[in-house]
Design an enzyme around this catalytic site. Sequence first.
Site, PDB file in Angstrom:
ATOM      1  N   SER A 187       0.853  -1.188   0.000  1.00 52.13           N
ATOM      2  CA  SER A 187       0.000   0.000   0.000  1.00 52.13           C
ATOM      3  C   SER A 187       0.890   1.239   0.000  1.00 52.13           C
ATOM      4  O   SER A 187       1.731   1.379  -0.884  1.00 52.13           O
ATOM      5  CB  SER A 187      -0.960  -0.025   1.190  1.00 52.13           C
ATOM      6  OG  SER A 187      -1.878   1.044   1.123  1.00 52.13           O
ATOM      7  N   HIS A 213      -2.481  -1.087  -3.478  1.00 52.60           N
ATOM      8  CA  HIS A 213      -3.641  -0.205  -3.336  1.00 52.60           C
ATOM      9  C   HIS A 213      -3.466   1.012  -4.238  1.00 52.60           C
ATOM     10  O   HIS A 213      -2.554   1.806  -4.048  1.00 52.60           O
ATOM     11  CB  HIS A 213      -3.792   0.254  -1.887  1.00 52.60           C
ATOM     12  CG  HIS A 213      -4.105  -0.854  -0.938  1.00 52.60           C
ATOM     13  ND1 HIS A 213      -3.931  -0.733   0.419  1.00 52.60           N
ATOM     14  CD2 HIS A 213      -4.596  -2.104  -1.141  1.00 52.60           C
ATOM     15  CE1 HIS A 213      -4.289  -1.866   1.014  1.00 52.60           C
ATOM     16  NE2 HIS A 213      -4.689  -2.709   0.083  1.00 52.60           N
ATOM     17  N   ASP A 309      -4.570  -4.965   5.794  1.00 57.69           N
ATOM     18  CA  ASP A 309      -5.039  -5.708   4.630  1.00 57.69           C
ATOM     19  C   ASP A 309      -4.040  -6.790   4.231  1.00 57.69           C
ATOM     20  O   ASP A 309      -2.864  -6.511   4.003  1.00 57.69           O
ATOM     21  CB  ASP A 309      -5.258  -4.743   3.456  1.00 57.69           C
ATOM     22  CG  ASP A 309      -5.915  -5.413   2.267  1.00 57.69           C
ATOM     23  OD1 ASP A 309      -6.732  -6.329   2.483  1.00 57.69           O
ATOM     24  OD2 ASP A 309      -5.631  -5.023   1.121  1.00 57.69           O
TER      25      ASP A 309
END
Length: 373
Positions: A187, A213, A309
Amino acid sequence: MARWICFEDIELKKIRVVVVDDSALVRSLLAEIINRQKDMECVGTANDPLIAREMIRELNPDVLTLDIEMPRMDGIDFLGRLMRLRPMPVVMVSTLTERGAEITMKALELGAIDFVAKPRIGVASGLTELSDQIVEKVRIAATAHVRRAPAVPAAATPAVGGAVGGHAPVASIGRVSTEKLICIGASTGGTEAIKEILTRLPADSPGIVITQHMPPGFTTSFAARLNSLCQIAVQEAVNGERILPGHAYIAPGGKQFRVSRSGANYVALVEDGELVNRHKPSVEVLFKSVASVVGRNAYGVMLTGMGNDGAKAMREMKDAGSYNFVQDEASCIVFGMPREAILHGAADEVLPLTAIAPALIAKLSSATDRYRV
């Protein structure tokens, strides 16, 4: 005698933000969004980088939001100078266009922590809708590890069998494998971390699947940039496409990406799907599919990023027999997802970013792993 403390009366240190944008409307909207938060304040706005430079000296902000295209000096030139001379957390505000996406990738290379994609039309309503995302990225940026950019950025040029981006020549693994699969999740700060790994992997690497992401419209430029630098081929994942050795597949922004199996082949599944852990694409979705489909032939890599995540699914991968690498805190921009992966017991090795690709190559080249089926 006991003394009661009212925590509401304690003034928390606010995140000090300077907004730099040539649009008075955008400056006003961003300042308003920031000032609505209890934990941050807009301490100044500037309509061009030269004014911003003086404002940074005077106000010493924690975070800068920076437009890309501005008069007198564009945002990229200013960012490059800033990260060499006075590195600080920067969130880019970029237009959702092909050119905007390409320039945003350059900004991330130069050291910007993250970016927000502002719409080309309906700017007022668009930025208002993005307000939660904007303040979240400012908060993350305020906690990020910022590093000084080199005086002259090294030019990374692909050369088969030779050095890439200043690294030592890429070693061959020695055997192309269709059974094995490398899967990477990242991310905040992940675009450069992924580049660091992929540019150091040889053309005979197993297939690689990646979730970073990123919103729609930006992963195409990200994949194209990596493809120009790597010995492996890099592209956005396409639904139903076979996953080949020597290729890396990046989850398209705004889509969920899974791995499936068709006979002896791994296949990419790309679909709209629901948000998972507030993300689309989600690392959790990719890693869970790899745990189910690839099992002990998988190699997991968790890189820099905020949140959790992918942590649970990475543990599922480990339980299914995968071998997992996690980026260490010192080399992360944000040590969120890697920390959660470690806490879930998902890591086999915790390594500095620069050590992950060599460790992967060594593992893939070893006699015990070469024939792991």
